[in-house]
Design a protein around this motif. Structure first.
Motif, mmCIF file in Angstrom:
data_model
loop_
_atom_site.group_PDB
_atom_site.id
_atom_site.type_symbol
_atom_site.label_atom_id
_atom_site.label_comp_id
_atom_site.label_asym_id
_atom_site.label_seq_id
_atom_site.Cartn_x
_atom_site.Cartn_y
_atom_site.Cartn_z
ATOM 1 N N GLU A 93 35.951 -5.300 -0.353
ATOM 2 C CA GLU A 93 34.925 -4.915 -1.335
ATOM 3 C C GLU A 93 33.611 -5.651 -1.097
ATOM 4 O OE1 GLU A 93 36.094 -8.685 -3.433
ATOM 5 O OE2 GLU A 93 36.771 -7.383 -1.812
ATOM 6 N N THR A 94 33.536 -6.384 0.046
ATOM 7 C CA THR A 94 32.326 -7.032 0.560
ATOM 8 C C THR A 94 32.020 -8.372 -0.094
ATOM 9 O OG1 THR A 94 31.465 -4.772 0.850
ATOM 10 C CG2 THR A 94 30.007 -6.531 1.460
ATOM 11 N N SER A 95 32.869 -8.852 -0.976
ATOM 12 C CA SER A 95 32.735 -10.255 -1.359
ATOM 13 C C SER A 95 33.199 -11.099 -0.174
ATOM 14 C CB SER A 95 33.570 -10.563 -2.604
ATOM 15 O OG SER A 95 34.960 -10.505 -2.305
ATOM 16 N N LEU A 96 32.853 -12.375 -0.195
ATOM 17 C CA LEU A 96 33.246 -13.272 0.890
ATOM 18 C C LEU A 96 33.763 -14.584 0.312
ATOM 19 C CD1 LEU A 96 30.146 -12.008 1.725
ATOM 20 C CD2 LEU A 96 30.899 -12.901 3.927
ATOM 21 N N HIS A 97 34.638 -15.222 1.038
ATOM 22 C CA HIS A 97 34.984 -16.616 0.784
ATOM 23 C C HIS A 97 34.308 -17.458 1.858
ATOM 24 C CE1 HIS A 97 38.714 -15.496 -1.703
ATOM 25 N NE2 HIS A 97 37.963 -16.256 -2.471
ATOM 26 N N LEU A 98 33.583 -18.491 1.441
ATOM 27 C CA LEU A 98 32.930 -19.391 2.390
ATOM 28 C C LEU A 98 32.973 -20.819 1.860
ATOM 29 C CD1 LEU A 98 29.637 -17.557 3.521
ATOM 30 C CD2 LEU A 98 31.639 -18.032 4.935
ATOM 31 N N TYR A 99 32.990 -21.766 2.789
ATOM 32 C CA TYR A 99 32.892 -23.184 2.442
ATOM 33 C C TYR A 99 31.435 -23.624 2.426
ATOM 34 C CZ TYR A 99 37.818 -24.563 2.689
ATOM 35 O OH TYR A 99 39.153 -24.734 2.436
ATOM 36 N N PHE A 100 31.136 -24.574 1.535
ATOM 37 C CA PHE A 100 29.803 -25.162 1.453
ATOM 38 C C PHE A 100 29.931 -26.664 1.219
ATOM 39 C CE2 PHE A 100 29.328 -20.766 0.177
ATOM 40 C CZ PHE A 100 28.203 -20.360 0.875
ATOM 41 N N SER A 101 28.827 -27.358 1.448
ATOM 42 C CA SER A 101 28.811 -28.765 1.069
ATOM 43 C C SER A 101 28.916 -28.847 -0.450
ATOM 44 C CB SER A 101 27.513 -29.427 1.536
ATOM 45 O OG SER A 101 26.420 -28.987 0.742
ATOM 46 N N PRO A 102 29.450 -29.935 -0.985
ATOM 47 C CA PRO A 102 29.565 -30.047 -2.444
ATOM 48 C C PRO A 102 28.234 -29.882 -3.173
ATOM 49 C CG PRO A 102 30.931 -31.695 -1.382
ATOM 50 C CD PRO A 102 30.129 -31.048 -0.291
ATOM 51 N N ALA A 103 27.165 -30.453 -2.628
ATOM 52 C CA ALA A 103 25.860 -30.346 -3.290
ATOM 53 C C ALA A 103 25.347 -28.909 -3.276
ATOM 54 C CB ALA A 103 24.852 -31.278 -2.616
ATOM 55 N N ASP A 104 25.521 -28.218 -2.147
ATOM 56 C CA ASP A 104 25.115 -26.813 -2.079
ATOM 57 C C ASP A 104 25.977 -25.953 -3.005
ATOM 58 O OD1 ASP A 104 23.142 -27.385 -0.263
ATOM 59 O OD2 ASP A 104 24.162 -26.513 1.472
ATOM 60 N N ALA A 105 27.271 -26.225 -3.023
ATOM 61 C CA ALA A 105 28.188 -25.434 -3.850
ATOM 62 C C ALA A 105 27.792 -25.492 -5.322
ATOM 63 C CB ALA A 105 29.618 -25.932 -3.664
ATOM 64 N N LYS A 106 27.383 -26.650 -5.775
ATOM 65 C CA LYS A 106 26.996 -26.805 -7.183
ATOM 66 C C LYS A 106 25.846 -25.866 -7.543
ATOM 67 C CE LYS A 106 25.343 -30.285 -10.494
ATOM 68 N NZ LYS A 106 26.486 -30.271 -11.429
ATOM 69 N N VAL A 107 24.807 -25.855 -6.708
ATOM 70 C CA VAL A 107 23.628 -25.036 -6.998
ATOM 71 C C VAL A 107 23.945 -23.550 -6.849
ATOM 72 C CG1 VAL A 107 21.261 -24.522 -6.289
ATOM 73 C CG2 VAL A 107 22.067 -26.892 -6.340
ATOM 74 N N GLU A 131 16.620 -24.789 1.069
ATOM 75 C CA GLU A 131 16.751 -23.329 0.986
ATOM 76 C C GLU A 131 17.680 -22.919 -0.159
ATOM 77 O OE1 GLU A 131 17.182 -25.171 3.651
ATOM 78 O OE2 GLU A 131 16.226 -24.298 5.430
ATOM 79 N N ILE A 132 18.694 -23.720 -0.405
ATOM 80 C CA ILE A 132 19.616 -23.427 -1.504
ATOM 81 C C ILE A 132 18.939 -23.712 -2.841
ATOM 82 C CG2 ILE A 132 21.834 -24.021 -2.542
ATOM 83 C CD1 ILE A 132 22.044 -22.466 0.084
ATOM 84 N N GLU A 133 18.221 -24.806 -2.900
ATOM 85 C CA GLU A 133 17.497 -25.159 -4.123
ATOM 86 C C GLU A 133 16.486 -24.077 -4.495
ATOM 87 O OE1 GLU A 133 17.163 -27.198 -7.334
ATOM 88 O OE2 GLU A 133 18.101 -28.363 -5.731
ATOM 89 N N ALA A 134 15.935 -23.417 -3.474
ATOM 90 C CA ALA A 134 14.896 -22.411 -3.709
ATOM 91 C C ALA A 134 15.452 -21.026 -4.044
ATOM 92 C CB ALA A 134 13.993 -22.313 -2.478
ATOM 93 N N LEU A 135 16.751 -20.858 -4.008
ATOM 94 C CA LEU A 135 17.322 -19.541 -4.306
ATOM 95 C C LEU A 135 16.996 -19.116 -5.735
ATOM 96 C CD1 LEU A 135 20.925 -19.762 -2.766
ATOM 97 C CD2 LEU A 135 18.973 -18.460 -1.881
ATOM 98 N N PRO A 136 16.759 -17.822 -5.937
ATOM 99 C CA PRO A 136 16.543 -17.341 -7.307
ATOM 100 C C PRO A 136 17.865 -17.256 -8.066
ATOM 101 C CG PRO A 136 16.588 -15.494 -5.799
ATOM 102 C CD PRO A 136 16.692 -16.737 -4.942
ATOM 103 N N GLU A 137 17.768 -17.072 -9.356
ATOM 104 C CA GLU A 137 18.965 -16.798 -10.151
ATOM 105 C C GLU A 137 19.448 -15.383 -9.836
ATOM 106 O OE1 GLU A 137 20.415 -18.777 -12.494
ATOM 107 O OE2 GLU A 137 18.986 -20.453 -12.396
ATOM 108 N N ARG A 138 20.741 -15.218 -9.735
ATOM 109 C CA ARG A 138 21.287 -13.878 -9.513
ATOM 110 C C ARG A 138 21.133 -13.049 -10.789
ATOM 111 N NH1 ARG A 138 26.134 -11.072 -10.096
ATOM 112 N NH2 ARG A 138 26.671 -9.644 -8.390
ATOM 113 N N ALA A 139 20.713 -11.810 -10.636
ATOM 114 C CA ALA A 139 20.430 -10.955 -11.791
ATOM 115 C C ALA A 139 21.691 -10.303 -12.347
ATOM 116 C CB ALA A 139 19.430 -9.868 -11.384
ATOM 117 N N ARG A 140 21.630 -9.963 -13.627
ATOM 118 C CA ARG A 140 22.626 -9.142 -14.327
ATOM 119 C C ARG A 140 23.990 -9.814 -14.499
ATOM 120 N NH1 ARG A 140 20.188 -5.341 -10.877
ATOM 121 N NH2 ARG A 140 22.044 -5.053 -9.609
#
Length: 271
Positions: free
Chosen positions: A189-203, A95-104
């Motif tokens: 301001e609606t940003s978030l801090h979250l932890y991810f696996s190292p591989a997910d974090a990279k993508v 699901e992370i690999e399939a994410l689109p690029e964030r715009a702008r």
């Protein structure tokens, strides 16, 4: 006859002022410029610290001193927060690999603790929607997640690993143990801090959805390659605030990925 009245007597030398050397002038000038610059920087940096609002450290001059002079030397530089060279190239979720690029492009993010997004902000009602999303994550995974005030930033709502999972700590990542179970939290301001696996974090970073917390690093070899400095792991990311429905949908995927990593459970229901 008095010696000093003799015609050939030598008059004692008159004291004269020592000439000021050029090196001493340069040193004094350099010191003055340095002190003025330091005072100016301190004033501006303190104003920025206060403008970002309450975070983890005390919201006063003592918190600023702690962050700017004790914490800062061990953090990533502001232009290093999108570096992913220490993360693995494989192993991220599909699901992370399939994410689109964030715009702008990326927004402007400033601060160490607190760290906040200053541009490309969400609509005013988005904060409530994201808070509801966090609540839904708990409701849909009641045996895996909890919601309460953040341990890192005691002013904001956070997601936590359910306490029952700590009965089998071997099933949890070290990050979950060190963070006392906190997955992450939302900001005003609606940003978030979250932890991810190292591989997910990279993508996630490379696709433009997040950047690292300034403390999210492994210390260099000369400092013992220490991890979890200030109790923050190296995959603690700042997720940019969602600006529309599509980005809100991406956030659902990201919250699920964070929960998978921190609980050690793949079977996480979507928020």
């Amino acid at each position: 006859m008095d010696l000093y009245t003799l015609p050939n007597a030598t008059e004692p030398p008159q004291p004269t002022a020592s000439p000021i050397s050029i090196p001493s002038i340069l040193s004094a000038t350099t010191l003055t410029v340095f002190l003025i610059s330091l005072v100016y920087w301190c004033v501006q940096d303190f104003r920025l610290y206060i403008s970002l609002g309450p975070g983890g450290p005390p919201y006063n001059i003592w918190g600023w001193l702690l962050t700017s002079f004790i914490v800062r030397p061990f953090t990533l530089a502001a232009d290093e927060t999108t570096w992913t060279g220490d993360y693995p190239d494989t192993g991220c979720h599909k699901e992370i690999e399939a994410l689109p690029e964030r715009a702008r492009g990326r927004p402007v993010v400033l601060g160490i603790a607190p760290q906040r997004q200053l541009t490309q902000l969400a609509e005013p009602d988005m904060n409530k929607r994201v808070l509801s999303l966090l609540s839904s994550a708990v409701q849909n995974n009641p045996k895996l997640l909890q919601q309460r005030l953040s341990e890192f930033e005691k002013h904001h709502i956070a997601l936590f690993v359910h306490p029952s999972l700590f009965s089998k700590p071997a099933n949890l990542p070290e990050t979950a143990i060190r963070s006392r179970g906190e997955l992450g939290h939302i900001h005003d301001e609606t940003s978030l801090h979250l932890y991810f696996s190292p591989a997910d974090a990279k993508v996630i970073i490379e696709k433009g959805w997040a950047e690292r917390h300034r403390c999210a690093r492994t210390q260099p070899w000369w400092f013992g390659c220490k991890k979890f400095m200030f109790k923050i792991g190296d995959t603690f990311l700042l997720l940019y605030a969602p600006r529309d429905e599509a980005e809100f949908g991406v956030l659902k995927t990201l919250i699920r990925a964070s929960a998978r990593f921190m609980t050690g459970q793949e079977d996480i229901a979507e928020p």
